[in-house]
Design a protein around this motif. Structure first.
Motif, PDB file in Angstrom:
ATOM      1  N   ASP A  98     -27.465  55.237  90.572  1.00  0.00           N
ATOM      2  CA  ASP A  98     -26.896  56.161  89.580  1.00  0.00           C
ATOM      3  C   ASP A  98     -27.734  57.440  89.476  1.00  0.00           C
ATOM      4  O   ASP A  98     -27.194  58.543  89.368  1.00  0.00           O
ATOM      5  CB  ASP A  98     -26.814  55.488  88.206  1.00  0.00           C
ATOM      6  CG  ASP A  98     -25.721  54.436  88.140  1.00  0.00           C
ATOM      7  OD1 ASP A  98     -24.854  54.421  89.034  1.00  0.00           O
ATOM      8  OD2 ASP A  98     -25.742  53.618  87.198  1.00  0.00           O
ATOM      9  N   LEU A  99     -29.055  57.292  89.495  1.00  0.00           N
ATOM     10  CA  LEU A  99     -29.939  58.463  89.409  1.00  0.00           C
ATOM     11  C   LEU A  99     -29.769  59.366  90.627  1.00  0.00           C
ATOM     12  O   LEU A  99     -29.714  60.595  90.510  1.00  0.00           O
ATOM     13  CB  LEU A  99     -31.397  58.021  89.289  1.00  0.00           C
ATOM     14  CG  LEU A  99     -31.803  57.248  88.037  1.00  0.00           C
ATOM     15  CD1 LEU A  99     -33.275  56.862  88.110  1.00  0.00           C
ATOM     16  CD2 LEU A  99     -31.548  58.055  86.771  1.00  0.00           C
ATOM     17  N   ILE A 100     -29.685  58.755  91.807  1.00  0.00           N
ATOM     18  CA  ILE A 100     -29.524  59.530  93.040  1.00  0.00           C
ATOM     19  C   ILE A 100     -28.212  60.304  93.018  1.00  0.00           C
ATOM     20  O   ILE A 100     -28.157  61.485  93.394  1.00  0.00           O
ATOM     21  CB  ILE A 100     -29.582  58.597  94.269  1.00  0.00           C
ATOM     22  CG1 ILE A 100     -31.010  58.043  94.421  1.00  0.00           C
ATOM     23  CG2 ILE A 100     -29.169  59.338  95.537  1.00  0.00           C
ATOM     24  CD1 ILE A 100     -31.137  56.954  95.469  1.00  0.00           C
ATOM     25  N   LEU A 101     -27.140  59.649  92.551  1.00  0.00           N
ATOM     26  CA  LEU A 101     -25.833  60.321  92.480  1.00  0.00           C
ATOM     27  C   LEU A 101     -25.862  61.475  91.485  1.00  0.00           C
ATOM     28  O   LEU A 101     -25.191  62.499  91.675  1.00  0.00           O
ATOM     29  CB  LEU A 101     -24.757  59.309  92.098  1.00  0.00           C
ATOM     30  CG  LEU A 101     -24.411  58.269  93.165  1.00  0.00           C
ATOM     31  CD1 LEU A 101     -23.411  57.240  92.616  1.00  0.00           C
ATOM     32  CD2 LEU A 101     -23.834  58.939  94.415  1.00  0.00           C
ATOM     33  N   GLU A 102     -26.650  61.313  90.432  1.00  0.00           N
ATOM     34  CA  GLU A 102     -26.787  62.372  89.431  1.00  0.00           C
ATOM     35  C   GLU A 102     -27.446  63.612  90.063  1.00  0.00           C
ATOM     36  O   GLU A 102     -26.995  64.741  89.882  1.00  0.00           O
ATOM     37  CB  GLU A 102     -27.636  61.860  88.269  1.00  0.00           C
ATOM     38  CG  GLU A 102     -27.350  62.544  86.943  1.00  0.00           C
ATOM     39  CD  GLU A 102     -27.788  61.665  85.788  1.00  0.00           C
ATOM     40  OE1 GLU A 102     -26.987  61.493  84.853  1.00  0.00           O
ATOM     41  OE2 GLU A 102     -28.916  61.142  85.822  1.00  0.00           O
ATOM     42  N   VAL A 103     -28.525  63.371  90.807  1.00  0.00           N
ATOM     43  CA  VAL A 103     -29.205  64.472  91.501  1.00  0.00           C
ATOM     44  C   VAL A 103     -28.261  65.118  92.508  1.00  0.00           C
ATOM     45  O   VAL A 103     -28.174  66.349  92.604  1.00  0.00           O
ATOM     46  CB  VAL A 103     -30.472  63.963  92.223  1.00  0.00           C
ATOM     47  CG1 VAL A 103     -31.076  65.069  93.084  1.00  0.00           C
ATOM     48  CG2 VAL A 103     -31.496  63.467  91.217  1.00  0.00           C
ATOM     49  N   LYS A 104     -27.557  64.290  93.239  1.00  0.00           N
ATOM     50  CA  LYS A 104     -26.630  64.784  94.268  1.00  0.00           C
ATOM     51  C   LYS A 104     -25.583  65.718  93.675  1.00  0.00           C
ATOM     52  O   LYS A 104     -25.225  66.748  94.271  1.00  0.00           O
ATOM     53  CB  LYS A 104     -25.960  63.601  94.963  1.00  0.00           C
ATOM     54  CG  LYS A 104     -24.970  64.002  96.066  1.00  0.00           C
ATOM     55  CD  LYS A 104     -24.431  62.771  96.769  1.00  0.00           C
ATOM     56  CE  LYS A 104     -23.341  63.127  97.749  1.00  0.00           C
ATOM     57  NZ  LYS A 104     -23.806  64.050  98.802  1.00  0.00           N
TER      58      LYS A 104
END
Length: 456
Positions: free
Chosen positions: A438-444
């Motif tokens: 979820d965090l990675i998708l947020e950054v993306k």
């Protein structure tokens, strides 16, 4: 007369560019003229120490830099080919007014640059911009240049407390064909233990692998040798010997923040309440654990110059970065020295036996490595600035000392512009795979919005 340098080479904490494109030997000559005038205004004298790494372009840059310094009236002490920490040591011991290390550090072989010290302190930021704008002045009374061998003094300094290193330790070393190779060969003749050395010949083409030991793809050879030789530890250095990379006895990579924590356990034990600095890329657990063992944690900007200046101002005894720069000021001089750090880690390993026993607090955490996403130097800071504006509207627990670091209930993530490479740096950490995703998708989502191609 004023030489204008290519804008892209004036970095946050050094001068660095691509040879033949943004940086050449004329730049080195004019930097010598400018630097001589600059330090004379600061210190009223002009005694300069110069060293260079093993890159193919470094010898010519060294010749032209010294010529510029001498033409401007400086008294130059040349220490020759050396790792950056040996140049820093020479600056201290010889009490220079200024020093310059010619190095491309961990960058590819076609890069090179200059790390600079004035009055015992690294110059960075606005001071580099001021230096670049100085008029070049040749003086009627030229200076002189002399060669000085400081290798043996440096080696004696960093090996003066090695008696407690376990003679049964098996250690694999990889200097990656960088500037630390020749010095390490001499050090290993003094160190207790059983040592195997990889890629020790200095070669500016870096034939073995890219000279950055904090990227695991560059540690394949080291990991393999640790495994087949049943070694206790593997130690690697970057192109100029100021970054360290560690793999344990199972060939697992130990990130720079975890390495810092290992050192902190020893420093805080001897100095309760000691200030320990880590950069914005470090795990939240680092700061929590340092506090738990009785230290005083402090988060600061990434970059060797920023860290050293913060250490000086706060009187911190230890600092470290995810990039493998470790700075000791408890029993050493406070600059980043991977060779010295390697001796300190061997002393810890001699007492603790297994590295992973020290790292149990981190066992529940799942994190990305330091992810580098290509972004042109000319736009990377603007992209981060735009992301910052959006992020501040959406999140409240945000740190902006260097890029944007966001704390959420699921973990934390960071977006910042690299000061040394054409890249945006991303790191995320959580306690579960689902939360990390979820965090990675947020950054993306933020990077996608501004057209930054990524594989997050």
């Amino acid at each position: 007369m004023r030489r204008k340098f290519h804008d892209s080479i004036l970095r946050a904490y050094d001068i660095r560019g691509v040879i033949g494109e943004t940086l050449n030997s004329e730049d080195a000559y004019f930097l010598g003229l400018k630097f001589s005038s600059y330090i004379r205004k600061k210190t009223h004298t002009s005694r300069v120490v110069v060293g260079y790494d093993g890159r193919l372009s470094s010898k010519l840059l060294n010749t032209q830099l010294i010529k510029g310094l001498v033409d401007a009236g400086s008294y130059v002490t040349s220490v020759g080919v050396c790792p950056s920490p040996m140049l820093y040591y020479a600056d201290k011991i010889l009490r220079a007014d200024g020093s310059i290390m010619i190095t491309g550090s961990h960058n590819p072989s076609n890069y090179n640059g200059f790390k600079m010290i004035v009055g015992g302190k690294s110059i960075y930021g606005d001071e580099i911009q001021k230096l670049a704008k100085y008029n070049e002045t040749q003086t009627p009374q030229k200076g002189i240049s002399k060669r000085f061998k400081i290798d043996d003094s440096y080696i004696l300094e960093i090996t003066k407390d090695i008696k407690n290193i376990n003679p049964d330790l098996k250690v694999v070393w990889d200097t990656g064909n960088g500037a630390a190779g020749n010095i390490l060969k001499k050090i290993l003749k003094l160190l207790p233990g059983k040592h195997h050395l990889l890629n020790s010949e200095i070669d500016g083409t870096f034939p073995s692998h890219h000279p950055d030991p904090t990227e695991e793809k560059n540690l394949k050879q080291l990991k393999k040798k640790v495994s087949i030789s049943n070694a206790d530890i593997g130690i690697a250095f970057d192109g100029d010997g100021d970054r360290i990379g560690i793999v344990d006895n199972k060939s697992n990579f130990i990130s720079g923040d975890k390495l810092l924590y290992m050192f902190a356990t020893e420093v805080v034990k001897d100095n309760p309440g000691a200030i320990i600095i880590s950069d914005v890329k470090a795990s939240n657990m680092i700061f929590e654990q340092i506090k738990k063992i009785g230290g005083t944690p402090l988060m600061w900007k990434t970059g060797h110059s920023f860290i050293k200046e913060k250490m000086r101002k706060t009187k911190a005894l230890l600092a470290g970065e995810m990039s493998g720069h470790i700075f000791f000021a408890d029993k050493y001089y406070g600059y980043d020295d991977a060779l010295y750090a390697s001796i300190r880690i061997l002393k810890i390993l001699s007492k603790k036996n297994i590295i992973n026993n020290l790292l149990k607090p981190f066992s529940k955490l799942i994190s990305t490595p330091e992810i580098k996403i290509f972004c042109n130097d000319s736009i990377k800071f603007d992209i981060v600035k735009r992301c910052k504006s959006d992020i501040l509207k959406k999140f409240s627990d945000v740190t902006t000392i260097d890029g944007i670091r966001v704390n959420t209930k699921k973990g934390w993530w960071l977006i910042r512009a690299s000061n040394t490479q054409p890249a945006i740096i991303v790191r995320c950490e959580a306690e579960s795979e689902a939360n990390l995703t979820d965090l990675i998708l947020e950054v993306k989502s933020f990077l996608d919005k501004y057209g930054i191609k990524n594989n997050l």
